[in-house]
Each structure stands twice: as C-alpha cells, then as structure tokens.
Design a protein around this motif. Sequence first.
Motif, mmCIF file in Angstrom:
data_model
loop_
_atom_site.group_PDB
_atom_site.id
_atom_site.type_symbol
_atom_site.label_atom_id
_atom_site.label_comp_id
_atom_site.label_asym_id
_atom_site.label_seq_id
_atom_site.Cartn_x
_atom_site.Cartn_y
_atom_site.Cartn_z
ATOM 1 N N MET A 8 34.389 32.017 23.099
ATOM 2 C CA MET A 8 35.760 32.172 23.566
ATOM 3 C C MET A 8 35.925 33.459 24.359
ATOM 4 S SD MET A 8 38.658 30.926 24.017
ATOM 5 C CE MET A 8 38.377 29.438 23.035
ATOM 6 N N THR A 9 35.287 34.521 23.911
ATOM 7 C CA THR A 9 35.343 35.779 24.654
ATOM 8 C C THR A 9 34.730 35.606 26.036
ATOM 9 O OG1 THR A 9 35.231 37.090 22.613
ATOM 10 C CG2 THR A 9 34.623 38.199 24.661
ATOM 11 N N MET A 10 33.590 34.915 26.099
ATOM 12 C CA MET A 10 32.947 34.680 27.388
ATOM 13 C C MET A 10 33.802 33.783 28.278
ATOM 14 S SD MET A 10 28.866 34.396 26.504
ATOM 15 C CE MET A 10 29.023 32.987 25.393
ATOM 16 N N THR A 11 34.475 32.805 27.677
ATOM 17 C CA THR A 11 35.353 31.922 28.444
ATOM 18 C C THR A 11 36.522 32.700 29.035
ATOM 19 O OG1 THR A 11 34.779 30.013 27.078
ATOM 20 C CG2 THR A 11 36.829 29.878 28.334
ATOM 21 N N LEU A 12 37.146 33.559 28.232
ATOM 22 C CA LEU A 12 38.236 34.385 28.728
ATOM 23 C C LEU A 12 37.777 35.267 29.886
ATOM 24 C CD1 LEU A 12 40.135 35.650 25.543
ATOM 25 C CD2 LEU A 12 41.054 34.242 27.385
ATOM 26 N N GLY A 13 36.629 35.887 29.706
ATOM 27 C CA GLY A 13 36.094 36.735 30.771
ATOM 28 C C GLY A 13 35.825 35.950 32.038
ATOM 29 N N ALA A 14 35.290 34.733 31.889
ATOM 30 C CA ALA A 14 34.995 33.899 33.051
ATOM 31 C C ALA A 14 36.274 33.487 33.779
ATOM 32 C CB ALA A 14 34.215 32.663 32.620
ATOM 33 N N VAL A 15 37.310 33.137 33.014
ATOM 34 C CA VAL A 15 38.589 32.739 33.619
ATOM 35 C C VAL A 15 39.215 33.913 34.370
ATOM 36 C CG1 VAL A 15 40.963 32.028 33.114
ATOM 37 C CG2 VAL A 15 39.047 30.894 31.981
ATOM 38 N N ILE A 16 39.184 35.100 33.767
ATOM 39 C CA ILE A 16 39.752 36.288 34.407
ATOM 40 C C ILE A 16 38.993 36.612 35.693
ATOM 41 C CG2 ILE A 16 40.078 38.782 34.149
ATOM 42 C CD1 ILE A 16 40.531 38.238 31.139
ATOM 43 N N ALA A 17 37.655 36.568 35.623
ATOM 44 C CA ALA A 17 36.846 36.870 36.802
ATOM 45 C C ALA A 17 37.043 35.829 37.899
ATOM 46 C CB ALA A 17 35.372 36.951 36.403
ATOM 47 N N ALA A 18 37.075 34.544 37.519
ATOM 48 C CA ALA A 18 37.244 33.475 38.504
ATOM 49 C C ALA A 18 38.597 33.587 39.203
ATOM 50 C CB ALA A 18 37.114 32.118 37.828
ATOM 51 N N SER A 19 39.627 33.951 38.445
ATOM 52 C CA SER A 19 40.956 34.119 39.030
ATOM 53 C C SER A 19 40.941 35.225 40.084
ATOM 54 C CB SER A 19 41.971 34.450 37.934
ATOM 55 O OG SER A 19 43.238 34.740 38.485
ATOM 56 N N PHE A 20 40.322 36.339 39.756
ATOM 57 C CA PHE A 20 40.243 37.451 40.714
ATOM 58 C C PHE A 20 39.464 37.047 41.963
ATOM 59 C CE2 PHE A 20 37.610 40.893 42.415
ATOM 60 C CZ PHE A 20 38.598 41.756 42.875
ATOM 61 N N LEU A 21 38.306 36.421 41.770
ATOM 62 C CA LEU A 21 37.454 36.061 42.907
ATOM 63 C C LEU A 21 38.135 35.051 43.825
ATOM 64 C CD1 LEU A 21 34.015 35.821 41.082
ATOM 65 C CD2 LEU A 21 34.786 37.624 42.642
ATOM 66 N N LEU A 22 38.821 34.078 43.234
ATOM 67 C CA LEU A 22 39.500 33.059 44.038
ATOM 68 C C LEU A 22 40.630 33.676 44.865
ATOM 69 C CD1 LEU A 22 39.996 30.125 44.833
ATOM 70 C CD2 LEU A 22 41.415 29.877 42.785
ATOM 71 N N ILE A 23 41.454 34.478 44.213
ATOM 72 C CA ILE A 23 42.585 35.094 44.918
ATOM 73 C C ILE A 23 42.094 36.051 46.000
ATOM 74 C CG2 ILE A 23 44.541 36.657 44.632
ATOM 75 C CD1 ILE A 23 44.934 35.399 41.844
ATOM 76 N N ALA A 24 41.035 36.819 45.686
ATOM 77 C CA ALA A 24 40.485 37.750 46.679
ATOM 78 C C ALA A 24 39.883 36.999 47.860
ATOM 79 C CB ALA A 24 39.426 38.638 46.021
ATOM 80 N N ALA A 25 39.196 35.880 47.579
ATOM 81 C CA ALA A 25 38.581 35.098 48.656
ATOM 82 C C ALA A 25 39.636 34.510 49.588
ATOM 83 C CB ALA A 25 37.730 33.982 48.062
ATOM 84 N N LEU A 26 40.796 34.170 49.031
ATOM 85 C CA LEU A 26 41.885 33.618 49.837
ATOM 86 C C LEU A 26 42.705 34.708 50.520
ATOM 87 C CD1 LEU A 26 43.176 30.850 47.379
ATOM 88 C CD2 LEU A 26 41.814 30.512 49.470
ATOM 89 N N GLY A 27 42.437 35.966 50.173
ATOM 90 C CA GLY A 27 43.194 37.065 50.754
ATOM 91 C C GLY A 27 44.642 37.100 50.307
ATOM 92 N N LYS A 28 44.897 36.663 49.079
ATOM 93 C CA LYS A 28 46.273 36.542 48.584
ATOM 94 C C LYS A 28 46.585 37.514 47.441
ATOM 95 C CE LYS A 28 47.301 33.033 51.270
ATOM 96 N NZ LYS A 28 48.323 33.154 52.337
ATOM 97 N N THR A 29 45.853 38.610 47.357
ATOM 98 C CA THR A 29 46.057 39.532 46.237
ATOM 99 C C THR A 29 47.481 40.066 46.192
ATOM 100 O OG1 THR A 29 43.721 40.191 46.275
ATOM 101 C CG2 THR A 29 45.263 41.668 45.161
#
Length: 208
Positions: A8-29
């Motif tokens: 669960m800790t790894m899942t939370l970390g993955a979700v947080i990281a994926a959210s950041f990477l997706l938003i940054a890739a779209l330039g929507k920070t």
Amino acid sequence: MKTAPPRMTMTLGAVIAASFLLIAALGKTDVATVIGGFIPARFSGLIVVGGLPVWLTPLSSALLHANALHLGFNLLMLGYCGREDEVALGAPGVIVLFVIGAYAASAAQYIAGPHSTMPVIGASGAISAFVGAYSILYGQRKPSRFSPAAARWLHILWLAAAWVAVQLLLGFASATQGIAIAAAAHIGGFIAGLLLARPLLRWRYRKA
C-alpha cells in the motif's frame, strides 16, 4: 521473520509520482495547483475558484507537487516511515493515516490562515501523519514514574512540542529566504499520526 512487502505504501508513492509526472508532461502544473490545491480562502467563502469541490482539495492537493525536488523529498519520507508503519498497522491503517493526515494538515493550515489565497500543495502534510505514527510505534520511551497512560500522553505531548518547534523554525527560516513552507500543515498531520497510531494498532489486532 520476513514481513510482507509494503504494497500500500508503494502504491501510494506510485500514484503520487504518476500524478506529478502526468501533470508536468502536460505542462499543467500551474493550472492543477489552482484547480486541485487547498486554498483556505475558498473554505471561508472569500473567493470563488473553479475546480474540484472544496471538500476534496485536501486530498487532491496531496497529489500535486511544485517540482521534482519537492516530490522526491516527500516520497523519501513516505518510503522510510510508511513501510514501517504498514508493517505495524497493515494496508488499511496506511490508508487511514494518509486520508486523515491530509485533512488534518489542511485543517491546521486553515486555522493558521483562513483568509489565505495561496494554494497549498504537496503530500508532506499527509506524510507527516506517517512520521507521527512512526514516532509513537518505534520511538523509545524513557522509564517514567508516572502511570503507563500518563507516561504515554506525556510522550505524545513531548513529540508534538518538539515537532511544532522544528516546523516553526523551518517556517521562519524559509520565510526569510522567500520560500513558502506549510508549517501548520506539517504540524496538523504529525499530531494526527501521533493520535492515530495506537488506536489503529489496537484495531488491527482486535481479534488477536
């Protein structure tokens, strides 16, 4: 004895990281910060901003980060404390810590500045709950002349006071450098973790 991986800790970390990477890739920070960030003034009704429902922003703000350094530090703390908390509290306990920690952090930030229009983002408030729980679950208490219950509460108060002092110093130091740190959110999350650790531990082993 070998313990189960902290999934669960790894899942939370993955979700947080994926959210950041997706938003940054779209330039929507910047847009995401306004839409999903926690803005105290929205709760006070002082401003109206289009975006997610205001009651959901304590959680959505935990998935947003300003930059890779901000993200990396939070993931480091989540990985260190979260995996040990999960060993003691299980996956459900980790979820409870994260969710209640996020709301407690936002509540503390609101109390500190209910008129603030500055969006608060980052998982550090929620992760502070993991640090608080870790402190209770794995910290060493000195022998005390008080009863076990009194000694436990004194230990909690001591940890809370020490964390508050550290966060206030960090907040003051960062302000002099023009850097915004949500010290109140860190305090609120940490105190939530202190208070939740023992009840969650008892709940997990209630049938043992």
